[in-house]
Design a protein around this motif. Structure first.
Motif, PDB file in Angstrom:
ATOM      1  N   PHE A  98    -115.388   0.886  -5.034  1.00 13.89           N
ATOM      2  CA  PHE A  98    -114.667   2.138  -4.580  1.00 13.89           C
ATOM      3  C   PHE A  98    -115.008   3.193  -5.813  1.00 13.89           C
ATOM      4  CE2 PHE A  98    -111.148   4.950  -5.322  1.00 13.89           C
ATOM      5  CZ  PHE A  98    -110.758   5.327  -3.984  1.00 13.89           C
ATOM      6  N   GLY A  99    -115.078   2.645  -6.928  1.00 10.49           N
ATOM      7  CA  GLY A  99    -115.348   3.510  -8.313  1.00 10.49           C
ATOM      8  C   GLY A  99    -116.745   3.997  -8.141  1.00 10.49           C
ATOM      9  N   ALA A 100    -117.757   3.263  -7.758  1.00  2.08           N
ATOM     10  CA  ALA A 100    -118.989   3.761  -7.492  1.00  2.08           C
ATOM     11  C   ALA A 100    -119.242   4.970  -6.521  1.00  2.08           C
ATOM     12  CB  ALA A 100    -119.885   2.733  -7.148  1.00  2.08           C
ATOM     13  N   ARG A 101    -118.125   4.845  -5.255  1.00  2.00           N
ATOM     14  CA  ARG A 101    -118.445   5.884  -4.398  1.00  2.00           C
ATOM     15  C   ARG A 101    -117.553   7.008  -5.023  1.00  2.00           C
ATOM     16  NH1 ARG A 101    -117.107   1.661  -1.142  1.00  2.00           N
ATOM     17  NH2 ARG A 101    -114.883   2.238  -0.964  1.00  2.00           N
ATOM     18  N   ALA A 102    -116.516   7.006  -5.763  1.00  2.00           N
ATOM     19  CA  ALA A 102    -115.768   8.004  -6.384  1.00  2.00           C
ATOM     20  C   ALA A 102    -116.916   8.470  -7.536  1.00  2.00           C
ATOM     21  CB  ALA A 102    -114.525   7.411  -7.053  1.00  2.00           C
ATOM     22  N   ALA A 103    -117.553   7.811  -8.182  1.00  2.00           N
ATOM     23  CA  ALA A 103    -118.324   8.242  -9.284  1.00  2.00           C
ATOM     24  C   ALA A 103    -119.338   9.203  -8.748  1.00  2.00           C
ATOM     25  CB  ALA A 103    -119.087   7.456 -10.036  1.00  2.00           C
ATOM     26  N   TYR A 104    -120.012   8.713  -7.656  1.00  2.00           N
ATOM     27  CA  TYR A 104    -121.052   9.526  -6.677  1.00  2.00           C
ATOM     28  C   TYR A 104    -120.500  10.746  -6.428  1.00  2.00           C
ATOM     29  CZ  TYR A 104    -124.255  10.739  -3.305  1.00  2.00           C
ATOM     30  OH  TYR A 104    -125.341  11.357  -2.474  1.00  2.00           O
ATOM     31  N   GLY A 105    -119.348  10.727  -5.842  1.00  2.00           N
ATOM     32  CA  GLY A 105    -118.397  12.055  -5.511  1.00  2.00           C
ATOM     33  C   GLY A 105    -118.328  13.044  -6.475  1.00  2.00           C
ATOM     34  N   CYS A 106    -117.744  12.456  -7.686  1.00  2.00           N
ATOM     35  CA  CYS A 106    -117.813  13.268  -8.808  1.00  2.00           C
ATOM     36  C   CYS A 106    -118.919  14.046  -9.194  1.00  2.00           C
ATOM     37  CB  CYS A 106    -117.181  12.573 -10.125  1.00  2.00           C
ATOM     38  SG  CYS A 106    -115.587  12.066  -9.853  1.00  2.00           S
ATOM     39  N   ALA A 107    -120.321  13.252  -9.074  1.00  2.00           N
ATOM     40  CA  ALA A 107    -121.379  13.605  -9.769  1.00  2.00           C
ATOM     41  C   ALA A 107    -121.799  14.890  -8.548  1.00  2.00           C
ATOM     42  CB  ALA A 107    -122.428  12.664  -9.519  1.00  2.00           C
ATOM     43  N   ILE A 108    -121.778  14.819  -7.337  1.00  2.00           N
ATOM     44  CA  ILE A 108    -122.130  15.579  -6.370  1.00  2.00           C
ATOM     45  C   ILE A 108    -121.181  16.974  -6.510  1.00  2.00           C
ATOM     46  CG2 ILE A 108    -121.877  16.250  -3.811  1.00  2.00           C
ATOM     47  CD1 ILE A 108    -124.152  14.315  -4.431  1.00  2.00           C
ATOM     48  N   GLY A 109    -119.814  16.717  -6.850  1.00  2.00           N
ATOM     49  CA  GLY A 109    -118.830  17.867  -7.221  1.00  2.00           C
ATOM     50  C   GLY A 109    -119.401  18.472  -8.235  1.00  2.00           C
ATOM     51  N   ALA A 110    -120.081  17.973  -9.178  1.00  2.00           N
ATOM     52  CA  ALA A 110    -120.315  18.561 -10.559  1.00  2.00           C
ATOM     53  C   ALA A 110    -121.452  19.601 -10.190  1.00  2.00           C
ATOM     54  CB  ALA A 110    -120.601  17.705 -11.801  1.00  2.00           C
ATOM     55  N   ALA A 111    -122.356  19.428  -9.463  1.00  2.00           N
ATOM     56  CA  ALA A 111    -123.376  20.464  -9.173  1.00  2.00           C
ATOM     57  C   ALA A 111    -122.911  21.706  -8.895  1.00  2.00           C
ATOM     58  CB  ALA A 111    -124.432  19.720  -8.313  1.00  2.00           C
ATOM     59  N   PRO A 112    -122.157  21.946  -7.987  1.00  2.00           N
ATOM     60  CA  PRO A 112    -121.767  23.352  -7.585  1.00  2.00           C
ATOM     61  C   PRO A 112    -120.825  24.138  -8.996  1.00  2.00           C
ATOM     62  CG  PRO A 112    -121.108  22.250  -5.985  1.00  2.00           C
ATOM     63  CD  PRO A 112    -121.740  21.104  -7.061  1.00  2.00           C
ATOM     64  N   THR A 113    -120.143  23.046  -9.416  1.00  2.00           N
ATOM     65  CA  THR A 113    -119.393  23.829 -10.793  1.00  2.00           C
ATOM     66  C   THR A 113    -120.258  24.194 -11.762  1.00  2.00           C
ATOM     67  OG1 THR A 113    -117.518  22.055 -10.038  1.00  2.00           O
ATOM     68  CG2 THR A 113    -117.676  23.156 -12.580  1.00  2.00           C
TER      69      THR A 113
END
Length: 97
Positions: free
Chosen positions: A55-70
């Motif tokens: 779960f943490g790995a999927r959450a970290a992946y989502g955070c990384a994907i979300g950081a790009a547009p920011t």
């Protein structure tokens, strides 16, 4: 109970620390510190402790994907904020991210 207490204190403590350092040393340092994963990192660690590594790995992946547009928004905004009004800079930043 200890995990709940950690959830309720760690992230706000980091936000408070960044705010206090920003007041002491200026907005440039506060912006730099806020961009670091000082809040997201502990939250992900708590998620891993509670939900497991997968779960943490999927959450970290989502955070990384979300950081790009920011990051794209921040760069676009910063490039125009000194030349145009803030409202136009925000509009341009949003249109690029």
């Amino acid at each position: 109970m200890a995990l709940l207490l950690a959830k309720l204190t760690i992230a706000p403590a980091f936000v408070a620390a960044v705010s206090l350092l920003g007041r002491r040393f200026g907005p440039a340092l506060a912006g730099f510190l806020a961009a670091l994963p000082v809040v997201g990192g502990p939250i992900l660690a708590l998620l891993i402790a509670e939900q497991g590594v997968a779960f943490g790995a999927r959450a970290a992946y989502g955070c990384a994907i979300g950081a790009a547009p920011t990051m794209v928004f921040a760069l676009a905004y910063a490039s125009f904020a000194t030349r145009v009004r803030w409202s136009r800079a925000i509009t341009f930043g949003c249109s690029r991210s």
